[in-house]
Design a protein around this motif. Structure first.
Motif, PDB file in Angstrom:
ATOM      1  N   GLU A 101       0.557  -1.547  -0.169  1.00 24.41           N
ATOM      2  CA  GLU A 101       0.309  -0.254   0.062  1.00 24.41           C
ATOM      3  C   GLU A 101       1.093   1.073   0.011  1.00 24.41           C
ATOM      4  O   GLU A 101       0.378   2.102  -0.129  1.00 24.41           O
ATOM      5  N   LEU A 102       2.539   0.565   0.482  1.00 25.21           N
ATOM      6  CA  LEU A 102       2.757   2.869   0.316  1.00 25.21           C
ATOM      7  C   LEU A 102       3.792   3.165  -0.132  1.00 25.21           C
ATOM      8  O   LEU A 102       4.923   3.460  -0.014  1.00 25.21           O
ATOM      9  N   THR A 103       4.516   1.599  -0.678  1.00 27.39           N
ATOM     10  CA  THR A 103       5.377   1.663  -1.735  1.00 27.39           C
ATOM     11  C   THR A 103       4.847   1.979  -2.998  1.00 27.39           C
ATOM     12  O   THR A 103       4.230   1.357  -3.851  1.00 27.39           O
ATOM     13  N   ASP A 104       6.256   2.388  -4.223  1.00 31.25           N
ATOM     14  CA  ASP A 104       5.574   2.059  -5.310  1.00 31.25           C
ATOM     15  C   ASP A 104       6.508   1.333  -6.038  1.00 31.25           C
ATOM     16  O   ASP A 104       7.235   0.551  -5.576  1.00 31.25           O
ATOM     17  N   PRO A 105       5.728   0.171  -7.329  1.00 32.10           N
ATOM     18  CA  PRO A 105       6.242  -0.773  -7.500  1.00 32.10           C
ATOM     19  C   PRO A 105       7.864  -0.779  -8.380  1.00 32.10           C
ATOM     20  O   PRO A 105       7.451   0.720  -9.290  1.00 32.10           O
ATOM     21  N   VAL A 106       8.157  -1.432  -8.155  1.00 37.52           N
ATOM     22  CA  VAL A 106       9.894  -1.521  -9.685  1.00 37.52           C
ATOM     23  C   VAL A 106       9.655  -3.209  -9.982  1.00 37.52           C
ATOM     24  O   VAL A 106       8.935  -4.157 -10.052  1.00 37.52           O
ATOM     25  N   ASP A 107       9.534  -2.792 -11.647  1.00 39.19           N
ATOM     26  CA  ASP A 107       9.462  -4.024 -12.180  1.00 39.19           C
ATOM     27  C   ASP A 107      10.714  -4.647 -12.288  1.00 39.19           C
ATOM     28  O   ASP A 107      11.433  -4.511 -11.248  1.00 39.19           O
ATOM     29  N   ALA A 156       9.197   5.716   6.310  1.00 30.86           N
ATOM     30  CA  ALA A 156       8.995   7.117   7.521  1.00 30.86           C
ATOM     31  C   ALA A 156       7.148   7.084   7.913  1.00 30.86           C
ATOM     32  O   ALA A 156       6.555   6.985   8.474  1.00 30.86           O
ATOM     33  N   GLU A 157       6.488   7.020   6.578  1.00 35.87           N
ATOM     34  CA  GLU A 157       5.193   6.653   6.204  1.00 35.87           C
ATOM     35  C   GLU A 157       4.816   5.517   7.154  1.00 35.87           C
ATOM     36  O   GLU A 157       3.522   5.353   8.177  1.00 35.87           O
ATOM     37  N   ALA A 158       5.260   4.162   7.044  1.00 38.51           N
ATOM     38  CA  ALA A 158       4.787   3.310   8.147  1.00 38.51           C
ATOM     39  C   ALA A 158       4.756   3.388   8.987  1.00 38.51           C
ATOM     40  O   ALA A 158       4.567   3.292  10.219  1.00 38.51           O
TER      41      ALA A 158
END
Length: 94
Positions: free
Chosen positions: A36-42, A58-60
């Motif tokens: 939910e909080l991270t950006d996907p990487v290929d 930091a958000e987590a």
């Protein structure tokens, strides 16, 4: 997961992911934070890898408030999602 957190696991877990989470002591709330909080990487094969960066970490920690120190051992955790959103594995970078 801490009761005040609004992050819930929305993606299904494969049997392999469940086994790896158990073997590697990665709880579902960490997988939820990662998805939910991270950006996907290929990750190849149309799969995506999700791991904490500075902002998502930091958000987590903010979401966990006073329980944030319990999250520290998962700083290097990651998950891989199939194109259909299935969590196919969970692990930690070494």
């Amino acid at each position: 997961m801490h009761p005040s957190s609004n992050i819930h696991l929305r993606y299904p877990l494969s049997r392999h992911a469940l086994l790896r989470m158990q073997q590697r002591s990665i709880p579902q709330h960490v997988v939820a934070f990662l998805t939910e909080l991270t950006d996907p990487v290929d990750a190849g094969g149309s799969c995506t890898l999700h791991r904490f960066d500075k902002d998502s970490w930091a958000e987590a920690r903010r979401l966990l408030g006073g329980h944030a120190p319990r999250l520290d051992r998962y700083r290097n955790a990651y998950v891989v999602l199939a194109p259909n959103g299935l969590v196919i594995t969970a692990a930690r970078l070494h």
